[in-house]
Scaffold this motif. Structure first.
Motif, PDB file in Angstrom:
ATOM      1  N   LEU A  92      26.304  37.840  45.027  1.00  0.00           N
ATOM      2  CA  LEU A  92      26.268  38.005  46.488  1.00  0.00           C
ATOM      3  C   LEU A  92      27.658  37.831  47.089  1.00  0.00           C
ATOM      4  CD1 LEU A  92      22.993  36.001  47.226  1.00  0.00           C
ATOM      5  CD2 LEU A  92      23.276  38.475  47.428  1.00  0.00           C
ATOM      6  N   ILE A  93      28.423  36.873  46.592  1.00  0.00           N
ATOM      7  CA  ILE A  93      29.793  36.652  47.083  1.00  0.00           C
ATOM      8  C   ILE A  93      30.677  37.852  46.761  1.00  0.00           C
ATOM      9  CG2 ILE A  93      31.888  35.273  46.695  1.00  0.00           C
ATOM     10  CD1 ILE A  93      29.944  32.834  46.313  1.00  0.00           C
ATOM     11  N   LEU A  94      30.577  38.354  45.529  1.00  0.00           N
ATOM     12  CA  LEU A  94      31.399  39.503  45.116  1.00  0.00           C
ATOM     13  C   LEU A  94      31.084  40.740  45.955  1.00  0.00           C
ATOM     14  CD1 LEU A  94      31.235  39.038  41.246  1.00  0.00           C
ATOM     15  CD2 LEU A  94      33.303  38.880  42.632  1.00  0.00           C
ATOM     16  N   GLU A  95      29.796  41.003  46.196  1.00  0.00           N
ATOM     17  CA  GLU A  95      29.430  42.187  46.977  1.00  0.00           C
ATOM     18  C   GLU A  95      29.877  42.066  48.423  1.00  0.00           C
ATOM     19  OE1 GLU A  95      27.660  45.700  48.570  1.00  0.00           O
ATOM     20  OE2 GLU A  95      28.596  45.126  46.661  1.00  0.00           O
ATOM     21  N   LEU A  96      29.718  40.888  49.022  1.00  0.00           N
ATOM     22  CA  LEU A  96      30.171  40.726  50.410  1.00  0.00           C
ATOM     23  C   LEU A  96      31.695  40.846  50.489  1.00  0.00           C
ATOM     24  CD1 LEU A  96      29.437  40.232  53.358  1.00  0.00           C
ATOM     25  CD2 LEU A  96      29.668  37.774  52.938  1.00  0.00           C
ATOM     26  N   THR A  97      32.399  40.317  49.490  1.00  0.00           N
ATOM     27  CA  THR A  97      33.870  40.451  49.467  1.00  0.00           C
ATOM     28  C   THR A  97      34.260  41.915  49.413  1.00  0.00           C
ATOM     29  OG1 THR A  97      34.045  38.326  48.322  1.00  0.00           O
ATOM     30  CG2 THR A  97      35.972  39.766  48.249  1.00  0.00           C
ATOM     31  N   ARG A  98      33.538  42.706  48.608  1.00  0.00           N
ATOM     32  CA  ARG A  98      33.822  44.152  48.548  1.00  0.00           C
ATOM     33  C   ARG A  98      33.674  44.789  49.924  1.00  0.00           C
ATOM     34  NH1 ARG A  98      31.371  48.942  48.627  1.00  0.00           N
ATOM     35  NH2 ARG A  98      29.313  48.016  48.965  1.00  0.00           N
ATOM     36  N   ARG A  99      32.659  44.382  50.670  1.00  0.00           N
ATOM     37  CA  ARG A  99      32.389  44.990  51.974  1.00  0.00           C
ATOM     38  C   ARG A  99      33.431  44.606  53.022  1.00  0.00           C
ATOM     39  NH1 ARG A  99      25.787  44.856  52.870  1.00  0.00           N
ATOM     40  NH2 ARG A  99      25.222  45.464  50.743  1.00  0.00           N
ATOM     41  N   VAL A 100      33.915  43.380  52.978  1.00  0.00           N
ATOM     42  CA  VAL A 100      34.796  42.911  54.059  1.00  0.00           C
ATOM     43  C   VAL A 100      36.275  42.914  53.694  1.00  0.00           C
ATOM     44  CG1 VAL A 100      32.993  41.492  55.106  1.00  0.00           C
ATOM     45  CG2 VAL A 100      34.542  40.452  53.437  1.00  0.00           C
ATOM     46  N   ALA A 101      36.607  42.954  52.392  1.00  0.00           N
ATOM     47  CA  ALA A 101      38.020  42.857  52.003  1.00  0.00           C
ATOM     48  C   ALA A 101      38.433  43.910  50.977  1.00  0.00           C
ATOM     49  CB  ALA A 101      38.317  41.459  51.454  1.00  0.00           C
ATOM     50  N   GLY A 102      37.543  44.815  50.627  1.00  0.00           N
ATOM     51  CA  GLY A 102      37.917  45.869  49.685  1.00  0.00           C
ATOM     52  C   GLY A 102      37.713  45.461  48.238  1.00  0.00           C
ATOM     53  N   LEU A 103      38.063  46.379  47.341  1.00  0.00           N
ATOM     54  CA  LEU A 103      37.755  46.204  45.918  1.00  0.00           C
ATOM     55  C   LEU A 103      38.766  45.351  45.151  1.00  0.00           C
ATOM     56  CD1 LEU A 103      36.411  49.648  44.632  1.00  0.00           C
ATOM     57  CD2 LEU A 103      35.351  47.416  44.297  1.00  0.00           C
ATOM     58  N   ALA A 104      39.997  45.198  45.675  1.00  0.00           N
ATOM     59  CA  ALA A 104      41.072  44.579  44.893  1.00  0.00           C
ATOM     60  C   ALA A 104      40.680  43.206  44.351  1.00  0.00           C
ATOM     61  CB  ALA A 104      42.335  44.477  45.738  1.00  0.00           C
ATOM     62  N   LEU A 105      40.242  42.318  45.237  1.00  0.00           N
ATOM     63  CA  LEU A 105      39.892  40.961  44.811  1.00  0.00           C
ATOM     64  C   LEU A 105      38.665  40.965  43.909  1.00  0.00           C
ATOM     65  CD1 LEU A 105      40.336  37.927  44.930  1.00  0.00           C
ATOM     66  CD2 LEU A 105      39.125  37.871  47.103  1.00  0.00           C
ATOM     67  N   VAL A 106      37.718  41.841  44.191  1.00  0.00           N
ATOM     68  CA  VAL A 106      36.500  41.920  43.377  1.00  0.00           C
ATOM     69  C   VAL A 106      36.846  42.336  41.947  1.00  0.00           C
ATOM     70  CG1 VAL A 106      34.257  43.068  43.112  1.00  0.00           C
ATOM     71  CG2 VAL A 106      35.089  42.459  45.389  1.00  0.00           C
ATOM     72  N   VAL A 107      37.732  43.319  41.804  1.00  0.00           N
ATOM     73  CA  VAL A 107      38.150  43.784  40.469  1.00  0.00           C
ATOM     74  C   VAL A 107      38.836  42.650  39.710  1.00  0.00           C
ATOM     75  CG1 VAL A 107      39.722  45.335  39.242  1.00  0.00           C
ATOM     76  CG2 VAL A 107      38.300  46.218  41.102  1.00  0.00           C
ATOM     77  N   ILE A 108      39.727  41.924  40.401  1.00  0.00           N
ATOM     78  CA  ILE A 108      40.425  40.806  39.741  1.00  0.00           C
ATOM     79  C   ILE A 108      39.417  39.734  39.315  1.00  0.00           C
ATOM     80  CG2 ILE A 108      42.074  38.918  40.121  1.00  0.00           C
ATOM     81  CD1 ILE A 108      43.634  40.860  41.932  1.00  0.00           C
ATOM     82  N   ALA A 109      38.460  39.415  40.195  1.00  0.00           N
ATOM     83  CA  ALA A 109      37.432  38.419  39.856  1.00  0.00           C
ATOM     84  C   ALA A 109      36.586  38.896  38.673  1.00  0.00           C
ATOM     85  CB  ALA A 109      36.545  38.161  41.066  1.00  0.00           C
ATOM     86  N   ALA A 110      36.264  40.189  38.647  1.00  0.00           N
ATOM     87  CA  ALA A 110      35.461  40.740  37.549  1.00  0.00           C
ATOM     88  C   ALA A 110      36.217  40.660  36.226  1.00  0.00           C
ATOM     89  CB  ALA A 110      35.082  42.193  37.850  1.00  0.00           C
ATOM     90  N   VAL A 111      37.530  40.907  36.271  1.00  0.00           N
ATOM     91  CA  VAL A 111      38.360  40.788  35.062  1.00  0.00           C
ATOM     92  C   VAL A 111      38.337  39.351  34.545  1.00  0.00           C
ATOM     93  CG1 VAL A 111      40.731  40.875  34.194  1.00  0.00           C
ATOM     94  CG2 VAL A 111      39.853  42.748  35.602  1.00  0.00           C
ATOM     95  N   PHE A 112      38.488  38.388  35.455  1.00  0.00           N
ATOM     96  CA  PHE A 112      38.463  36.984  35.045  1.00  0.00           C
ATOM     97  C   PHE A 112      37.089  36.599  34.492  1.00  0.00           C
ATOM     98  CE2 PHE A 112      42.453  36.558  37.270  1.00  0.00           C
ATOM     99  CZ  PHE A 112      43.073  35.479  36.639  1.00  0.00           C
ATOM    100  N   LEU A 113      36.010  37.066  35.148  1.00  0.00           N
ATOM    101  CA  LEU A 113      34.664  36.768  34.645  1.00  0.00           C
ATOM    102  C   LEU A 113      34.450  37.395  33.267  1.00  0.00           C
ATOM    103  CD1 LEU A 113      32.490  37.207  37.869  1.00  0.00           C
ATOM    104  CD2 LEU A 113      32.752  35.102  36.548  1.00  0.00           C
ATOM    105  N   GLY A 114      34.956  38.600  33.088  1.00  0.00           N
ATOM    106  CA  GLY A 114      34.865  39.248  31.777  1.00  0.00           C
ATOM    107  C   GLY A 114      35.597  38.445  30.714  1.00  0.00           C
TER     108      GLY A 114
END
Length: 727
Positions: free
Chosen positions: A218-240
């Protein structure tokens, strides 16, 4: 005759000077994916936003809650408001373009598992309240976890395709808001018991893992909506990395964590509820409320009008206004790109009007707005995160920031002034700007900021000082043209609740990354890499740290950029033997200037959208104008007196020589000093600037000698030219 005509013109236009030139700087910006409700949905969302702001004010000042509970509610409130206000895809232009019936049916069906999970939280509360030590794992998995995951994952995916008109809430987003409540409710429930001690062990109940996974999604999806994909992609890389790290070679490899061990810890104060949320739930939310009160009382408009009256008539006037106004506004609102949009919509067209090319106009605004993030005392909330992470008192950080911020804004000012001189630009005419003597009568509108600064340095806590400043903003408005009554105060609270969504989502998302760094130990391995580089050269290690800080910050708001870089890079710099204050300022500056660093420069892109110029060209130009910000952090390292670390004499010497070095550097970039300069003179200016910026005694003498020689040559050349002209 012309003299008389000019004189008469001045007399006549004095009467017609505008009362104000800025209007609407304080207006709330409506993003392309934000819903615009009417009727009862508007009342519901408004009431929720007001209640959310009041919850923070009451909890921080009157009735404090248990820390983890408070932070969970802080994030959950932002998720509920965020999914209510921000759509997951583009809006439909008309009812005919809305989603087909089968998609609507599937979306409505998601409400069943979401509501079921929420109801189960209530039953679990009754079970634990009845004396049970823990919940049956089967109930947690099959009656809470799986329905919650189905509704969360399904709601996110369907929201990407569900098209609705702008004034209506979509069923997938309603399901996601219910999931946010279910996840938060469960975590508050179990963290309030001894079960909290089992996080990160094999004894942790499965419900924590399910709630944490759903909450993270839920946090990742809301971040995508309000701040774009950049931070979400970085977070996804770290989670991976958490799950593929054990299979990686070299220093990146680590023993590994199971799904349960990782996710049962990530939604604690190690990760999501850690330092980033600690700051967003206290200092940041408080200063957002403060900024909302300033907006509601139209103080932002006054700041910009005051800047126009003070600097508008100087050569290249609107550019100098941009530096002053954007610095003030950016300091408070904590986002470079947002500040560009609010003040740049006024200053960029005016800069173009007096002769600045579109590219220069956009670049100046981007550089000035980015500088607001390093401007004490608020520093776009960065100072508070730094205090939280390092344990260094906030007042010490704010004082240390004075000289670097002054050097940055001096550099931008000189860049602007030298370009205006080189191109023969004019200032704004008297009739185009507000009269200073009129605006000086309302100088009391600066009182809330003055009260904030004084309260902080008198020893009040940041929370008390911020609350006092917010209250003073309302009181001061009562003697201004924009009085704040009950309606205006409620409007300010509603605005604060809306403004807070982006930064809270971003801080929570950054918390996921911080959690990965803490739990996998990748930060420590990065520190060892920096130490290895320092074995060859400390400068090489610093350059590497600079590149990583900028890379991690690209496309991210200041607070998240610094929080992530501070977790990855700063510990390595401290291990090199660098003072923690210097190490964190080094990282902070480069995280901030990532907003004007190509190829992903959010502030520059926002400015290019207003100026009409090419985005990449604007980002290159803003990089050039903000060049000092890329040099000042190295000055911390070589001259700690720059951060007030040393005797008064050392601080004065470094401050004066660095100032002269920054002026020479600006002249070199713009090919102008006290007149046009030749190529060899520019090289001499560069050498002189570097010598004085380096901060050593001998290098200062060399730099001063070069600067004085160039000054004498320019003056003599100008005097000779004047003599020839007179002859």
């Amino acid at each position: 005759m012309s003299h008389n005509a000019n004189h008469q013109s001045d007399d006549s236009t004095a009467v017609t000077s505008p009362e104000t030139i800025a209007d609407g700087v304080d207006e709330d910006m409506v993003e392309a994916n934000r819903r615009l409700f009417t009727g009862w949905p508007l009342w519901v969302v408004t009431a929720l936003a007001i209640a959310y702001s009041l919850f923070h004010l009451i909890s921080l000042n009157i009735y404090p809650l248990e820390t983890w509970t408070y932070r969970i509610i802080h994030i959950a409130g932002a998720l509920v408001l965020g999914y209510g206000l921000y759509a997951g895809t583009a809006f439909a232009e008309s009812e005919r373009e809305t989603s087909p019936g089968w998609l609507k049916g599937a979306s409505l069906a998601l409400l069943l598992p979401a509501a079921y999970a929420l109801v189960q939280v209530f039953f679990m509360y009754q079970t634990l309240g009845g004396g049970a030590m823990r919940i049956d794992p089967g109930v947690e998995t099959f009656h809470f976890g799986l329905p919650l995951m189905a509704a969360s994952a399904g709601g996110i995916v369907l929201s990407w395709f569900y098209r609705q008109t702008r004034g209506r809430l979509s069923p997938p987003d309603l399901a996601l808001a219910v999931c946010a409540l279910a996840s938060a409710g469960y975590l508050i429930l179990v963290y309030g018991t001894n079960i909290r001690m089992t996080t990160g062990t094999s004894f942790a109940p499965p419900g924590i893992t399910w709630a944490a996974i759903a909450g993270s999604l839920l946090i990742l999806e809301l971040t995508r909506r309000v701040a774009g994909l950049a931070l979400v992609v970085i977070a996804a890389v770290f989670l991976g990395y958490v799950f593929i790290g054990p299979y990686l070679p070299g220093f990146l490899s680590y023993p590994g964590l199971s799904l349960q061990r990782f996710f049962s810890q990530v939604y604690t104060d190690i990760g999501i509820l850690g330092p980033t949320t600690a700051v967003s739930s206290t200092y940041i939310i408080l200063f957002i409320i403060f900024a909302a009160f300033l907006q509601a009382s139209k103080v932002g408009d006054y700041f910009v009008n005051f800047a126009f009256a003070a600097a508008g008539r100087a050569r290249g006037g609107p550019a100098k206004v941009s530096i002053f106004a954007s610095g003030l506004m950016g300091m408070i609102n904590g986002t470079s790109a947002g500040n560009v949009v609010s003040t740049g919509s006024l200053t960029i067209p005016l800069m173009k009007k007096v002769g600045y090319p579109a590219r220069s106009a956009g670049a100046i605004e981007a550089a000035a707005s980015t500088g607001g993030q390093i401007m004490p005392p608020i520093m776009g909330a960065g100072a508070f995160i730094m205090a939280e992470i390092t344990g260094i008192p906030y007042t010490e950080i704010a004082i240390a920031a004075i000289i670097p911020a002054a050097l940055y804004f001096l550099s931008v000012y000189c860049m602007v002034d030298f370009e205006a001189a080189r191109k023969g630009m004019r200032g704004m005419r008297k009739e185009e700007i507000p009269q200073f003597r009129r605006l000086i009568k309302q100088v009391y509108l600066f009182a809330p900021i003055v009260i904030l600064i004084v309260a902080l340095f008198m020893g009040y806590s940041v929370i008390r000082a911020g609350t006092l400043a917010t209250a003073s903003a309302a009181v001061v408005s009562w003697i201004s043209p924009n009085k704040m009554g009950i309606t205006a105060i409620l409007r300010a609270l509603q605005l604060a609740g809306t403004m807070a969504i982006q930064i809270i989502a971003v801080c929570a998302c950054a918390g996921i990354i911080v959690g990965v760094i803490s739990l996998t130990g990748v930060g420590a391995r990065f520190s060892s890499l920096l130490l290895g580089l320092a074995g060859f050269s400390q400068l090489l290690a610093l350059l590497f740290a600079m590149c990583i800080s900028i890379l991690l910050g690209m496309g991210m708001p200041t607070t998240a950029a610094y929080a992530v870089a501070a977790s990855v890079v700063a510990p390595g710099l401290v291990d090199l033997g660098i003072d923690p204050l210097i190490a964190h300022f080094f990282v902070f500056y480069f995280a901030v200037v990532s907003a004007i660093t190509p190829p992903v420069a959010l502030a520059s892109y926002a400015a290019a959208g207003i100026s009409g110029d090419n985005a990449m060209g604007t980002s290159m130009a803003s990089f050039k104008i903000g060049l000092a910000a890329f040099i000042v952090p190295f000055m911390f390292f070589y001259s700690p007196a720059m951060l007030m670390e040393g005797s008064l004499l050392q601080v004065l010497r470094v401050g004066v020589t660095a100032t002269l070095g920054i002026v020479l550097l600006s002249g070199m970039v713009q090919a102008w000093f006290f007149g046009p300069v030749k190529v060899w003179q520019r090289l001499a200016m560069l050498v002189g600037a570097v010598c004085m910026i380096y901060g050593g005694l001998y290098t200062d003498v060399i730099g001063l000698a070069l600067g004085a020689g160039l000054f004498i040559m320019q003056r003599r050349h100008r005097d000779d030219g004047n003599a020839v002209t007179a002859g």
